[in-house]
Design a protein around this motif. Structure first.
Motif, mmCIF file in Angstrom:
data_model
loop_
_atom_site.group_PDB
_atom_site.id
_atom_site.type_symbol
_atom_site.label_atom_id
_atom_site.label_comp_id
_atom_site.label_asym_id
_atom_site.label_seq_id
_atom_site.Cartn_x
_atom_site.Cartn_y
_atom_site.Cartn_z
ATOM 1 N N CYS A 40 -53.093 -15.512 19.966
ATOM 2 C CA CYS A 40 -52.758 -15.037 21.315
ATOM 3 C C CYS A 40 -51.540 -14.124 21.237
ATOM 4 C CB CYS A 40 -52.454 -16.250 22.187
ATOM 5 S SG CYS A 40 -51.973 -15.860 23.876
ATOM 6 N N SER A 42 -49.133 -14.215 23.105
ATOM 7 C CA SER A 42 -47.959 -15.081 23.325
ATOM 8 C C SER A 42 -47.391 -15.576 21.995
ATOM 9 C CB SER A 42 -48.333 -16.294 24.186
ATOM 10 O OG SER A 42 -48.885 -15.879 25.403
ATOM 11 N N HIS A 62 -52.093 -21.739 19.866
ATOM 12 C CA HIS A 62 -52.426 -22.709 20.911
ATOM 13 C C HIS A 62 -53.855 -22.505 21.423
ATOM 14 C CE1 HIS A 62 -50.009 -19.823 23.766
ATOM 15 N NE2 HIS A 62 -51.220 -19.354 23.540
ATOM 16 N N GLU A 63 -54.716 -22.109 20.497
ATOM 17 C CA GLU A 63 -56.150 -22.030 20.816
ATOM 18 C C GLU A 63 -56.881 -22.748 19.684
ATOM 19 O OE1 GLU A 63 -56.322 -17.882 23.398
ATOM 20 O OE2 GLU A 63 -56.961 -17.781 21.303
ATOM 21 N N CYS A 88 -52.466 -24.854 25.279
ATOM 22 C CA CYS A 88 -51.050 -24.494 25.241
ATOM 23 C C CYS A 88 -50.111 -25.664 25.469
ATOM 24 C CB CYS A 88 -50.768 -23.439 26.304
ATOM 25 S SG CYS A 88 -51.808 -21.987 26.117
ATOM 26 N N CYS A 158 -56.829 -20.862 25.569
ATOM 27 C CA CYS A 158 -55.738 -20.170 26.288
ATOM 28 C C CYS A 158 -56.300 -18.980 27.054
ATOM 29 C CB CYS A 158 -54.600 -19.744 25.363
ATOM 30 S SG CYS A 158 -53.393 -18.729 26.241
ATOM 31 N N ARG A 338 -60.673 -11.032 20.073
ATOM 32 C CA ARG A 338 -59.712 -12.071 19.746
ATOM 33 C C ARG A 338 -59.794 -12.353 18.251
ATOM 34 N NH1 ARG A 338 -55.419 -13.192 22.622
ATOM 35 N NH2 ARG A 338 -55.359 -15.234 23.611
HETATM 36 ZN ZN ZN Z 1 -52.014 -17.916 24.694
#
Ligand code: ZN
Ligand code: NAP
Length: 346
Positions: A40, A42, A62-63, A88, A158, A338
Motif C-alpha cells: 500500500c 501508506s 497491512h494487506e 490495517c 486495505c 497492486r
Molecule cells: Zn493501506
C-alpha cells in the motif's frame, strides 16, 4: 514464533531483511503463516516517516492473507488450516462509543495499527505483513471467502475496505455519477466496487495510458484531469468524488466537477496538508469529507460483497527482494494495480 521479514531501518535507505520474534500465542490469539501481503502507498509514507517519525526497524504491510497455524485456547472464531486476512488494525480499546458501534478505526484512544503502533504485548512496536508470520487477536482477523484467490484477496484488506466504506456510507448506487480520482491500488478497487454498486463510474486520471484498463475495470468513461477542456465539459455533473491521490494536488478543479451540494471524500493522504479551496465549496454548498479504512464488521461485509460480485484486485506479484523496485514504481504511478509480495519466498 521466529519470522523472516523485510524492514525499513531509516527514512531513506532501501528495505532490508530482518529476523525477529513474534509474541507467543495468547488465549485469544490466532497465529498465521503469511502467504501474501499487498503493498500500500501508506507503507511508503510510513517507512519514509512522511506522516511523522516512524519506529525503526519497521516492517510495513497491512494487506495480509495466510493460513492459521495455531489458535489460543479461548479462540472460537478460527481453526487451524483456515485462510484468513488481517488489515490495517490489530487492536482497539473495545470500550469507546466508536468501538461499540463496530467502528474500531475511529476508536477514541486510537486503534492499534498492524505496524508502527506501540505494542501492548511488550514487543516494542507492532510489525506488519512483509513477514513470514504474525500473531493477531481473533477479533481483528477476517475470513477470506471460500474460492477467492488468496493473493488477489490480500489488497482487499486495505485498498478494498478503504474504498468500500465511504461508498457505502454515502449510499452510492444506481442513478449516481461517481468519479474515482487516481488509478492506483485504492482507485482500481474503487472503480470495481462503485460499479458493482450500480453507479455510473468515471475514472479521473493523470495517466491517459490507463484509460483502456479503467474501462475494463468497470468505468463507463475516463476523464484525463490534466486536460482543462475535458474537465470544463464535465463541470457540475458529479454526485460524488472519491480522491485516492497519494501526492500534492489542487482540489479546486476536482471540486468544480461536483453538482450543487455534491460530496467529495478524501482517502488519499499526501505528506503535507492540501490548501482548502474555500470558494469552490461555498459557491454551490459543496461537501468535503475524509474517511479512514473501515471497521472489522464492515471489512467482513466488504469481503463477502466482493466474493458475491466476483471482485478481487488486479495484482503484480513480487518476490520479497523486489520491494524497493516496487516502491520506486509506485512513486511513478506505475503499478497495475497492486503489488503483492509472495511472503512464502521470504
Ligand atoms: Zn493501506
Ligand atoms: P497508489 O497505488 O500509488 O495510487 C495513487 C494514484 O494517485 C496514482 O496511481 C496516480 O493515479 C495518482 N496520483 C499520483 N500522484 C498524483 C498527482 N500528483 N496528481 C494527481 N494524481 C496523482 O497509492 P494507493 O496505495 O492507492 O494509496 C493512495 C493514497 O491513499 C495514499 O496516500 C495512501 O496513504 C492513502 N490511503 C489512505 C487510506 C485511508 O484509510 N484513508 C487507506 C489506504 C491508503 P493516476 O496515474 O491515475 O493519476
Amino acid at each position: 514464533m521466529k519470522v523472516k521479514s523485510f524492514a525499513a531501518f531509516d527514512p531513506t535507505s532501501p528495505l532490508k531483511p530482518l529476523h525477529f520474534e513474534r509474541r507467543a500465542v495468547g488465549p485469544s490469539d490466532v497465529q498465521i503463516e503469511i502467504q501474501y501481503c499487498g503493498i500500500c502507498h501508506s507503507d511508503i509514507h510510513t517507512a519514509r516517516s512522511e506522516w511523522g517519525p516512524a519506529s525503526y526497524p519497521l516492517v510495513p504491510g497491512h494487506e495480509i492473507v495466510g493460513k492459521v497455524t495455531a489458535v489460543g485456547k479461548s479462540v472460537t472464531k478460527f481453526k487451524v488450516g483456515e485462510t484468513v486476512g488481517v488489515g490495517c488494525m490489530v487492536g482497539s480499546c473495545g470500550q469507546c462509543a466508536s468501538c461499540a458501534e463496530g467502528l474500531e478505526q475511529y476508536c477514541v484512544p486510537g486503534f492499534v495499527g498492524t505496524y508502527n503502533s506501540p505494542a501492548t504485548d511488550g514487543t516494542g512496536h507492532t510489525q506488519g505483513g512483509y513477514s513470514s508470520g504474525i500473531v493477531v487477536d481473533q477479533n481483528f482477523v477476517l475470513r477470506i471467502p471460500a474460492g477467492m484467490d488468496p493473493a488477489r484477496a490480500a489488497p482487499l484488506l486495505c485498498a478494498g475496505i478503504t474504498t468500500y466504506s465511504p461508498l457505502r456510507h454515502w449510499k452510492i448506487g444506481r442513478g449516481m455519477k461517481v468519479g474515482i480520482i487516481g488509478l492506483g491500488g485504492l482507485g482500481h478497487m474503487g472503480v470495481k466496487i462503485a460499479s458493482a454498486m450500480g453507479a455510473e463510474v468515471v475514472m479521473l486520471t493523470t495517466s491517459p495510458k490507463k484509460a483502456d484498463d479503467a474501462k475494463r475495470l468497470g468505468a463507463r468513461s475516463v476523464l484525463v484531469t490534466t486536460d482543462p477542456d475535458a474537465m470544463a465539459q464535465q463541470a457540475e455533473t458529479f454526485d460524488f468524488l472519491l480522491d485516492t491521490v497519494s501526492a500534492q494536488h489542487d482540489l479546486t478543479s476536482y471540486l468544480n466537477l461536483l453538482k450543487r451540494e455534491g460530496q467529495m471524500v478524501m482517502v488519499g493522504a499526501p505528506e503535507k496538508p492540501l490548501p482548502l479551496p474555500t470558494f469552490a465549496l461555498i459557491f454551490r454548498r459543496k461537501n468535503l469529507a475524509g474517511s479512514l479504512i473501515g471497521g472489522i464488521r464492515e471489512t467482513q461485509e466488504m469481503l463477502d460483497f466482493c466474493a458475491k460480485h466476483g471482485i478481487t484486485a488486479d495484482i503484480e506479484m513480487i518476490a520479497p527482494e523486489q520491494i524497493n523496485d516496487a516502491y520506486n514504481r509506485m512513486l511513478k504511478s506505475d503499478v497495475r494495480y497492486r503489488f503483492v509480495m509472495d511472503c512464502q519466498k521470504l
